[in-house]
Design a protein around this motif. Structure first.
Motif, PDB file in Angstrom:
ATOM      1  N   ALA A 138      29.529  12.216 -13.672  1.00 26.74           N
ATOM      2  CA  ALA A 138      28.798  12.495 -12.431  1.00 26.74           C
ATOM      3  C   ALA A 138      28.990  11.364 -11.424  1.00 26.74           C
ATOM      4  N   TRP A 139      28.976  10.124 -11.916  1.00 27.34           N
ATOM      5  CA  TRP A 139      29.163   8.969 -11.031  1.00 27.34           C
ATOM      6  C   TRP A 139      30.545   8.981 -10.403  1.00 27.34           C
ATOM      7  N   ILE A 140      31.546   9.280 -11.220  1.00 29.15           N
ATOM      8  CA  ILE A 140      32.926   9.330 -10.714  1.00 29.15           C
ATOM      9  C   ILE A 140      33.059  10.392  -9.633  1.00 29.15           C
ATOM     10  N   GLU A 141      32.447  11.552  -9.880  1.00 26.49           N
ATOM     11  CA  GLU A 141      32.509  12.633  -8.888  1.00 26.49           C
ATOM     12  C   GLU A 141      31.858  12.202  -7.577  1.00 26.49           C
ATOM     13  N   ARG A 142      30.693  11.551  -7.676  1.00 26.60           N
ATOM     14  CA  ARG A 142      29.994  11.108  -6.472  1.00 26.60           C
ATOM     15  C   ARG A 142      30.776  10.014  -5.749  1.00 26.60           C
ATOM     16  N   ALA A 143      31.314   9.048  -6.512  1.00 23.84           N
ATOM     17  CA  ALA A 143      32.055   7.934  -5.909  1.00 23.84           C
ATOM     18  C   ALA A 143      33.345   8.414  -5.257  1.00 23.84           C
ATOM     19  N   GLU A 144      34.030   9.370  -5.900  1.00 22.75           N
ATOM     20  CA  GLU A 144      35.281   9.902  -5.320  1.00 22.75           C
ATOM     21  C   GLU A 144      35.011  10.623  -4.010  1.00 22.75           C
TER      22      GLU A 144
ATOM     23  N   ALA B 164      26.296   5.225  -4.114  1.00 16.88           N
ATOM     24  CA  ALA B 164      27.400   5.500  -5.040  1.00 16.88           C
ATOM     25  C   ALA B 164      27.676   4.321  -5.965  1.00 16.88           C
ATOM     26  N   ARG B 165      27.348   3.101  -5.514  1.00 17.89           N
ATOM     27  CA  ARG B 165      27.638   1.922  -6.325  1.00 17.89           C
ATOM     28  C   ARG B 165      26.616   1.707  -7.438  1.00 17.89           C
ATOM     29  N   LYS B 166      25.584   2.544  -7.511  1.00 23.69           N
ATOM     30  CA  LYS B 166      24.619   2.424  -8.595  1.00 23.69           C
ATOM     31  C   LYS B 166      25.340   2.648  -9.932  1.00 23.69           C
TER      32      LYS B 166
ATOM     33  N   LEU C 195      37.094   2.828  -9.045  1.00 23.32           N
ATOM     34  CA  LEU C 195      36.275   3.315  -7.937  1.00 23.32           C
ATOM     35  C   LEU C 195      35.332   2.228  -7.415  1.00 23.32           C
ATOM     36  N   ASN C 196      34.866   1.372  -8.304  1.00 25.65           N
ATOM     37  CA  ASN C 196      34.031   0.255  -7.851  1.00 25.65           C
ATOM     38  C   ASN C 196      34.808  -0.631  -6.888  1.00 25.65           C
ATOM     39  N   ALA C 197      36.096  -0.850  -7.201  1.00 24.82           N
ATOM     40  CA  ALA C 197      36.935  -1.660  -6.313  1.00 24.82           C
ATOM     41  C   ALA C 197      37.102  -0.967  -4.958  1.00 24.82           C
ATOM     42  N   GLU C 198      37.245   0.359  -4.971  1.00 21.10           N
ATOM     43  CA  GLU C 198      37.388   1.101  -3.716  1.00 21.10           C
ATOM     44  C   GLU C 198      36.087   1.092  -2.915  1.00 21.10           C
ATOM     45  N   LEU C 199      34.953   1.172  -3.619  1.00 20.79           N
ATOM     46  CA  LEU C 199      33.665   1.097  -2.930  1.00 20.79           C
ATOM     47  C   LEU C 199      33.445  -0.289  -2.323  1.00 20.79           C
TER      48      LEU C 199
END
Length: 383
Positions: A187-193, A211-213, A231-235
């Motif tokens: 779910a986190w990956i989907e939200r971050a993407e 999204a970074r939560k 994704l954390n790096a992209e955020l």
């Protein structure tokens, strides 16, 4: 003033002396102080009066001191009695609580066999739900199971029937937690993407922070761990490249002919001065006006653009190439504003820019560079 019983004793001695002096047995205390005085009777009377005063004050002080000591002793005794009663009350409550707890523990131990059967049945139900891929329901059920045996886990020792089932409980809990991490990671990956893949969200601080939560307890061996790190790096890059807050002001006004006029305006971030008669610090304003069409208007507070017959200004969006942009004066021939042409091209660049620089020429002032903070321009607010 002499007080206390010592004062009373001294007063009594002085009184006896003064009386003896008054009846002529001996010289009184004041007669000794004033031997040459001819008023012997008066001195004797005054001496007796002073002695009586000293005696009275001493006696009163002694009584007051006795009363104070008596009161202090009474208060000390009352406090001791109160502390003893409070201690007795606490001991009684502690004893009663211990008795209640012992009785409750005895009842729990008596029911341990029955509780163990119920415990095992609930664990079976949880395991059955995991086999049906109903992980959320299994997790909810496990919370109830954990709560139901909470009291047994606090017993010392834990009943054997309950303790025998705890390894299975721990194994199921670990399995459920691992699956929770996987589901939350997906779910986190989907939200971050969704955030990093859409410019508007990537530039929205609330979207990025939400999204970074992090996924609680995510470990390297969990599926999706590597993608979460990417994704954390992209955020982080979204935050690093976050445009500054908008400086634009929006307004909508009624047109005299029944329509509406939408306006967006931003002031220059730099100040400038002209010579007389236009002296004084001022700022320029960039305005986007939308009615039947779109107008791009550059204006100043005081001064004259040299654009009566048309002109051109130099325009640069962010660190891009500097371009020459055609402009015309207003129809009322005022000199404090000009209209930039190629409106659609200008608007397209404006939507993506953070900083806009315009170099324009002014009458008897030469050229000036006007810098505008145009980040987060929202053309949808003009429709």
């Amino acid at each position: 003033m002499l007080i206390g019983w010592w004062g009373a004793a001294l007063g009594a001695v002085l009184l006896a002396w003064a009386i003896a002096g008054a009846i002529g047995k001996m010289k009184g205390p004041l007669n000794l102080l004033f031997p040459d005085s001819g008023r012997t009777a008066l001195l004797a009377a005054v001496g007796i009066g002073l002695a009586v005063s000293v005696t009275t004050c001493g006696a009163m002080g002694g009584v007051a001191e006795y009363d104070a000591q008596k009161k202090e002793a009474r208060e000390a005794q009352e406090k001791a009695d109160s502390d003893a009663a409070e201690k007795e009350k606490r001991e009684k409550q502690k004893s009663e609580a211990a008795a209640v707890r012992a009785k409750h523990e005895a009842e729990l131990n008596a029911k341990a066999g029955e509780a163990a059967k119920d415990y095992a049945a609930k664990l079976d139900a949880v395991e059955s739900l995991t086999q049906q891929d109903k992980w959320q329901e299994a997790g909810d059920e496990m919370k109830e199971v954990t709560a139901s045996i909470g009291e047994y886990k606090q017993l010392d020792p834990i009943p054997e029937e309950i303790a025998a089932l705890m390894p299975r409980h721990d194994l199921l809990t670990s399995k459920l937690d691992a699956n929770r991490r996987v589901r939350e990671a997906v779910a986190w990956i989907e939200r971050a993407e969704a955030v990093v893949g859409e410019k508007g969200k990537c530039q929205d601080p609330s979207e990025v922070k939400s999204a970074r939560k992090q996924v609680e307890g995510l470990v390297e061996s969990d599926p999706g761990y590597t993608r979460v790190q990417e994704l954390n790096a992209e955020l982080d890059a979204c935050l690093k490249n976050m445009p500054p807050p908008s400086k634009w002001l929006y307004d909508m006004r009624a047109d005299p002919m029944g329509g509406t006029v939408s306006l967006a305006a931003v002031q220059s971030s730099n100040m400038f001065d002209f010579d007389f008669p236009y002296q004084g610090t001022q700022q320029a304003t960039l305005m986007v006006r939308h009615e039947s069409g779109t107008d791009i208007i550059l204006s100043i507070e005081r001064g004259q653009f040299t654009c009566a017959l048309g002109c051109s200004v130099m325009v640069r969006f962010d660190d891009g190439k500097t371009e020459r942009w055609r402009a015309v004066g207003p129809s009322d021939h005022s000199t404090e504003s000009i209209f930039l042409r190629r409106e659609s091209s200008f608007m397209k660049k404006l939507k993506k820019a953070r900083t806009l620089r315009i170099e324009a020429e002014f009458f008897q002032e030469g050229t000036r560079v006007l810098e505008f903070p145009v980040a987060r321009f929202d053309p949808s607010k003009l429709n």
